[in-house]
Each structure stands twice: as C-alpha cells, then as structure tokens.
Design a protein around this motif. Sequence first.
Motif, PDB file in Angstrom:
ATOM      1  N   VAL A  61       0.993  -1.326   0.060  1.00 33.04           N
ATOM      2  CA  VAL A  61      -0.020   0.051   0.105  1.00 33.04           C
ATOM      3  C   VAL A  61       0.748   1.297   0.044  1.00 33.04           C
ATOM      4  N   ILE A  63       0.482   5.371   0.446  1.00 35.20           N
ATOM      5  CA  ILE A  63      -0.321   6.324   0.754  1.00 35.20           C
ATOM      6  C   ILE A  63      -0.334   7.519  -0.165  1.00 35.20           C
ATOM      7  N   ASP A  65      -0.487  10.677   0.037  1.00 29.38           N
ATOM      8  CA  ASP A  65       0.337  11.914   0.390  1.00 29.38           C
ATOM      9  C   ASP A  65       1.787  11.429   0.488  1.00 29.38           C
ATOM     10  N   THR A  66       2.037  10.319   0.177  1.00 31.86           N
ATOM     11  CA  THR A  66       3.440   9.740  -0.141  1.00 31.86           C
ATOM     12  C   THR A  66       3.815  10.039  -1.497  1.00 31.86           C
ATOM     13  N   SER A 147      -6.238   8.528  -2.528  1.00 35.43           N
ATOM     14  CA  SER A 147      -5.949   8.134  -1.126  1.00 35.43           C
ATOM     15  C   SER A 147      -5.122   7.312  -0.987  1.00 35.43           C
ATOM     16  N   ARG A 148      -4.890   6.165  -1.734  1.00 36.21           N
ATOM     17  CA  ARG A 148      -3.902   5.259  -1.537  1.00 36.21           C
ATOM     18  C   ARG A 148      -3.863   4.440  -2.908  1.00 36.21           C
ATOM     19  N   ASP A 150      -3.065   0.626  -3.904  1.00 38.09           N
ATOM     20  CA  ASP A 150      -2.970  -0.799  -3.684  1.00 38.09           C
ATOM     21  C   ASP A 150      -2.316  -1.888  -4.713  1.00 38.09           C
ATOM     22  N   ASP A 174     -10.100   9.398  -2.733  1.00 38.64           N
ATOM     23  CA  ASP A 174     -10.995   9.891  -1.667  1.00 38.64           C
ATOM     24  C   ASP A 174     -12.131  10.434  -1.936  1.00 38.64           C
TER      25      ASP A 174
END
Length: 943
Positions: A61, A63, A65-66, A147-148, A150, A174
């Motif tokens: 995963v 994120i 923000d990363t 948001s992320r 996967d 998101d």
Amino acid sequence: MLSTPRKKLSLLIHACIVSSFTFPLGAYAQQNGDGQVVEEVVITGSRIRRDGYAAPTPLTVVIGDTLRDSGDTSIVSYLLTLPAVAGARTSSAQSGLIGQGMAGLETMSLRSLGEDRTLVLLDGERMTPSHYLGYSDVGTIPSNLISRVDIVTGGASAVYGADAVAGVVNFVLDNDYTGFEAEVSRGFNYYGDDNNEKVTLTAGFPFANGRGHVLLSGETYGSDGIDKDGGRKWNNTGWIRSPNPGHTITNGLPQLRFAPNTALSTATAGGLIVGGPLKGTSFGDGGTPGNFIYGDAIGSFMTGGDWEKNNIRPLNDMKPAQSSQNTFTRVSYDLTDNFNVFGQLRWASTKVDSFQFPMVLAGTSTAYVIQRDNAFLPASVGAAMDAAKIKSFPIGSWNQDMGRVDNIGRRITTEATLGAEGTFELANTEWEWRARYTVGETDIKVRNKSVVLDRYRQTIDAVVDPANGRVVCRSVLKGDSNGCTPWNPMGIGVNDGNAPAHKWMIGNDGFATQDGILERDTFAASVTGDPFSTWAGPVSVALSVESRTDSSDVESDGFSFPSKRSLGNLTPLVGELSVKEAAIELIVPLAIDQSWARSLDLSLAVRGTDYERSGRVATWKVGSTYAITDSIKLRVTKSKDIRAPNLFELFVPGQAGCGSAVIFDPFRKEQAPQALCGITSGNPNLRPEIADTTNIGFVFTPTFLPALSLSVDYWEIDMEDAIQGVSLQQIVDICFLESQVLGSCKFITRNSGGTITEIHQSPINLAEKVVEGVDAEASYSLSENFSLHGNVTFYLKNFSESIFNPRTDGVGEVSGFGVPDVKANISATYASGPLSGSLTARMISEGVISNRYIECTSGCPAPTSENPTINKNDIAGRTYLDGTLKYQFGFGDSEGEVFVAVRNMLDSDPPNMDSSYFYYMGLFSSNYDFFGRTFRVGVRFKI
C-alpha cells in the motif's frame, strides 16, 4: 450521427450533470446504529473487506500523501522505485516509440511481464483504455484525489478478471473528501531544464443536510521537457554494442564489442558515399566534399575516427514537452438509509511534443543511389566518378537539413459513470451491494514527420530538364505528375527544411497521421455478505458480474499503412470485442483461538468468463492464512489466471511485404522464391494466455516488539500459451512440425505447382514464460516521530521459451526492460511538530547486457548463435537518494504547508549501457535515473 457508444457516453454525461440537481430531493445520510457515517473501504485483492495483512495474497500500500510528497509529477516515476514494479514506463520513456503512437502514456507493469498482463483499476473498476493495445494511462488519474495505491503482487484473475496475471494496481480515490485544497508547485533540474508547473484544486462539500456530497477536482500540468540531452556528459560517451572488426572464427577475439566512442558509419549529416571507389567521401556545409575518417568499423557502426561528428544520440529530446489537464466530478446522494446513488465524470487531456532523432537513412549498396547526371552533384565528385568509370554511387545521410523528426501526440479521455450502492436484509443477513455502468472513450491523434521512402528516392534523383534548364525529379521528366520536387542529399544548408520537397516526401499534407476513437462500455455489479457461520466465525461471500465491450476505430494515413515510411508507420485498427463474466468469492474461517492456531481461514474464488472470440474459460484461486500465534502468520495462494488477446492482436489489418524474405521450404526441401509475399495481420483465433500462480509467505508482527512488521513472500508465475509474434520462416517451420503433408497449413498459400506464394504471419499462442522471486517488506517505528520502511525483491527467474527460442534467464539483464537480481527501496521518515521529512534510498544491483553472452577479451571460445562472445558484458549497479522536507503552518481556521523534494540528490549518472545511434539510453531501461538531480518546491492550502 453519433455512433451507439458515443450516444451512450453523451447521454451518460448529461445524466451525471443532471444528477447534481436532482439528488437533493432524496432522504438522509447512511448511518450505522450509533449514528456515525459509514465509510466504504475498498481492499484490493478481494471484494471482501479485510485487513491487508490478513489477506493470503501479498499487498503493498502506497499512501496518496507519499506520492504527492515525493516530488514526482509522474505517478509512475515514483511507483517505479518499488521493487515489484518492473517494466512500467513513463511518458518520457514512451516518447521515442513513434511507430506505436505511445508518446505520453504512463503505464504500469508488475514482475516485468508487461503492461498487458497487469490490471490497472480505479476504485476497483477498469479504466477506459488509452491505447489500442489496451493500456490504461495512469497519468490521467487525478493525483490530488488519490487516497492510496494498492499493489497486489499475485494473480487475481478470479477476483477481478482477465489481465491480472502479474497482479493488480488499484488507485483508490478519496471520494468522501470534504473541504478545499489547492497546490501550486514548480519543478526544475540541476542542469537548468525540465522546468514544469503544476496546479491542483480540490473541493468537497455536503448538501441537503448531509444527505448528498459533491466532489470537484481539477489539475493542470505543463513541462518544457528536456531539449536534446541538456548537456549531460554521460550521454556523449558513445557506448554501443557492435560487431568486433578484429574478430575471426579462429583468433580467439570476442565476436561483439561493447565500447565507447562508437557511432554510425553508414551516414553523415550531409551525406556519405558508402560504397564503391569513392567510399568515404562526405558532403559538408554548402555541399563541399570532404573525407570521412572511419574508425574500426564493421556493419553500421564504427569506433573511433569521426565518431563524435556522427554521434546522433545527444540530438534526441530526453524528455518531451508535455501539457496535461484533468477534471473529476462526483455527486452522490442517499435516497434512503440504505440506498445511495452517484454519478461521476472524468475528463483528461494529454499532449506531448518532442523532437526525435534526425531523419537517418543509412546507406547500403542499393538503398539510396545518386546517378552521374544528378543535377546537385559537385563537379569534383563528378570528375572523380568519371575517372573511376562509375555511373552511380550509394549514399547514406541523416539529412540535417530536414531537422529532427517532430513527434506530436494528443489524447482526450472522457469517462462517465452512473452507479448505486447500499445494503439490504436477506435471511437475517445484511448484504452490501454495488452496481455501476460506465461508458468511456479516448480520442487519439498522433502526428510525426517521417518520410515515405519511395518518395525520398524519387526526390533525390534530380536532373536538369533539357527543355528549360530547371532542376526536376527524373520521374517528372518521364511524365509522372505526382508532384515530386527535387531535394539535394549532398550537403548541409543546401535545402530549405520547410521546402515543398520535404513536405512532399512526408506526404499526407506534411504529417504521418493516426486518428481514432477507443471505446469501452462496462456494467459491473457485486454483492457481499456473511450469510452463515462455522464454528470459527462468519463465512463471507462475494458475488460479482461484469459485462464489457471494447471497440477501436483508428485510421492512419495511406503511407503508414501499408508500411512505406522510414519510421513511424502508424497502425490502423478496427475491431470490437465483448466479454461477460461472473464470479464468486468466499472466505471460510476454519479455526479461532485454538491452542495450535490463533486463526485459520480458507479463501476461494472462481470466475467464469465468456469471450466473444475466444470462448469460455474458468479461472480460480484458493488460499489460506494461518496465524500460528499473534506474532506469526503464514499465507499461501494458488491460482489459475488469464490474459485475453487484445484488439490489436486480434484485428490489426494485414500488411503485405513482398520480395525480400529468404525462406526455406522444408516440405519441398528447397528455397522458396523471393517473390513470395508475407501478409502480417492479427489472429482472430488467439486463445487466452494461461498462468499458474503460486505465493507462499509469512508475516511476523511480534507482540514483544509491536513497532515491527515483517513479511516475506515467495512467488512464481508460470505462463503457457503466451502470445508471441513469429517470423515467416518460423511459420513455415511450425506448419512442418505439426503436419508434414504438403498443403496442410492454413497459413501458407501455394500455387498449382506447390510453390509458396504467400505466408500469413500472425501472433500465435506459442511461448512459455516463467518468473519467480522473493519479496520482503518491513516497517519499524523507533519512536512516535521516527520510522523506517523497506521493500526488497530478489528476482530468481525470468524465463521466456518457445520451440524457436531456447530458455534464457533474463534476471540481471538490466540494459533494457529486464529485471536486476535485487531491487530495493528503503525509507526513513521523521516528524517533529510542524516539520517533517523523509530520506529514501533506492537500489538496483549490478547486471549484464545479456545472460547469453560469454564475456572474454582473448582466448574466447567459438561463438554460437545462442552464445555470442563479447569483451564487456557487465553493467554497474546504482543507488539513488531522494529526500523530502515540509513545514506545516496555520492561518486562521485553515492550514497550509510548504514543501521541497529532491530526487537523485547525489546527481548520480546512469551506468554505461548498450544503446543505439537512434535513442538516448533512457528509452531502453526503466531501472535508472537519466535526468539527474531534480527539485520540486511548492505550497498547499487546506480550508
């Protein structure tokens, strides 16, 4: 009149717009028993909600923000740093693929199995394809809403359908974002190029007392790119692999030479005589003849001599100029406590413009010929021809007067979705359901300035018209009225690059063109629930169905198809493919809180797929997670996965090439006439590729050290019936192996005497591919402020094999899109108050050009076709350091942050790798950093 799919798209877009006005008429927000809003969580790898570490299939995963803090404006550029991502390509890597029309695409690939074997999803659903090969452009995803991400590194065809052979990359948005956020950032390079700007705006707000929600997002990005190579010295060393001129069968020297100071030897900027008594005469400024100094040369390349004058690689744009915009709108509304409807509209536009290599037309003995009576022939060269008693000579040129080949690509993707989701009670069980209907299209336009070879030959064959003394094409003098205008291939600055002659050579009003529409029409629905329980807990069930139709209506200019251009022969494609699928997935708990097991469960999935062309096929998956203790968990999966043939492989129309192939006919034990024609086309009888996937691993989360999480997983993917292109000779050999009865092969056409006249060349299910490796991932929090995270992949096998290609291991072949032995990503993150930052090390182990090569400098064994000898085969490894730093601040009721990100902090150059005179090295590897130290600074505001 709009086509039926375009009518559907238009109606769906209107429905999405109208929905924003009609939704306020509904009821109230979906809540649980405590009055709290229920938020849906999508877990990739399963349609049943569960913790990622509890899933039997490994899940990485990232994120959102990363991604945003990394400083990469390209989503793929960051994801490529992850060990499991191999073979993915950024828009800069695609810019040189002129003939495939792929410039500007951002594609994903896992395990180096290719983009077509990696399923890309957006919120768990397939995206509208951006290329006729079926590739999804992840650059069109609104990055500010992610948001992320996967990443499922294992077969998932039974859960999500075809193409998930290597795994799934799911971008989760998101969709419940509330507030307002803006980002303004600017990037630039240490070398003073690649200047770019990015602006994003995001807004989300409830309406109708919280019963509805509106989400709006917009993003714009512009980059100047990198003109040529921007002065990067590593790209001027001229490392090229070429035949060794000193090699003989008996002298023990290597057959191949990988050396610097190597360049093209069969053309120069203003033209070079490549054969006959005048070989080595070059034409410079104003057409002045000179002597070209050959180095050690054999074939098309030479080392030494005037190699620097002929080093074309620095002339290619290393990174294309790019302009892209995307918008995303979503409106949802709760009609009742358990019934939510939503509509969303996604639009993205990408345009890239890059100047590639000059128009290289390398000379051979017959390719391009200048006659003695050529009107542009310098007098001194004409006198030398007379003295040598020759009437013509062959010439090669990279036509500096034409400039570099301009390659322009533009894509506009529009995708509209209407959907609904909710819950219902049945048999004392609460079920969650979701349904959506999506119509999308991608409008493609590709332009490049590659010449038509027959026209080039005509326009350089210039003579003086005896009637009026004007210089004309010989073909015109003979009565051809096709518009040919003379071009002087002998010299620099002797032509106007924008002259009618250049435009006529290109044809089609000065551009090679590809225009078309790709469409996807999808309905998907799923339902999940826990209908009953075992002694160990509830059994979870997920049912899903999907129906989709892909179609392509792409046209290219009449010179690109059939292939008449020097390069950039853009392909047309017209076809349609429909598929229907149904799947069931179960998770069955077998033990809980036992002395021998903290927990044990079994996961099962089966999917039936009905392809319009390929028929029916079933895929399955079985897996288990076994928690021996609270600290140790084992997991294993076994699955059967598929990749369906794409529209291109099925429907690409036939192109004829006649008179050049040398074919041995084993049926008649004789060489077939060279006048035979090869007809290259798609194969509508292709079957889906079949893969057996195995994952075995463990998760270690010690209770005595709760800050540590560690997982290690072994994986293997064994593919059969992999689709592979084959040569004309291989087609004949396949037919002979299958049946030695003359006339039994449907791919071969013979005349009444039994002689081959045509061979139909299509991709077939032929190859076997095996990839194998070990993944390790670990996280450790030293304190509330400081944490470490690492991913590493050890590649063990990367085989490809067919009856014509013996098994060769590609692990360690890092000069192309191969995989290194080891690829790792280790990061450290620190936060203290408003200040936070991270430092990431990404490592690629050393490798080789080819595992087939035998490296030696003297006393070499006799080379074979399978094992050539070479003087230097090794390629150095690299470790890159990236850093980010951000500072958060508040103003009023709002907050903001300023950030700076530096990629390749040490400005490490890529290693010397095999390349060609056409491309800069970056086009042939997804492993290395080619741009140098790159900065990004910006500010974000949140209200």
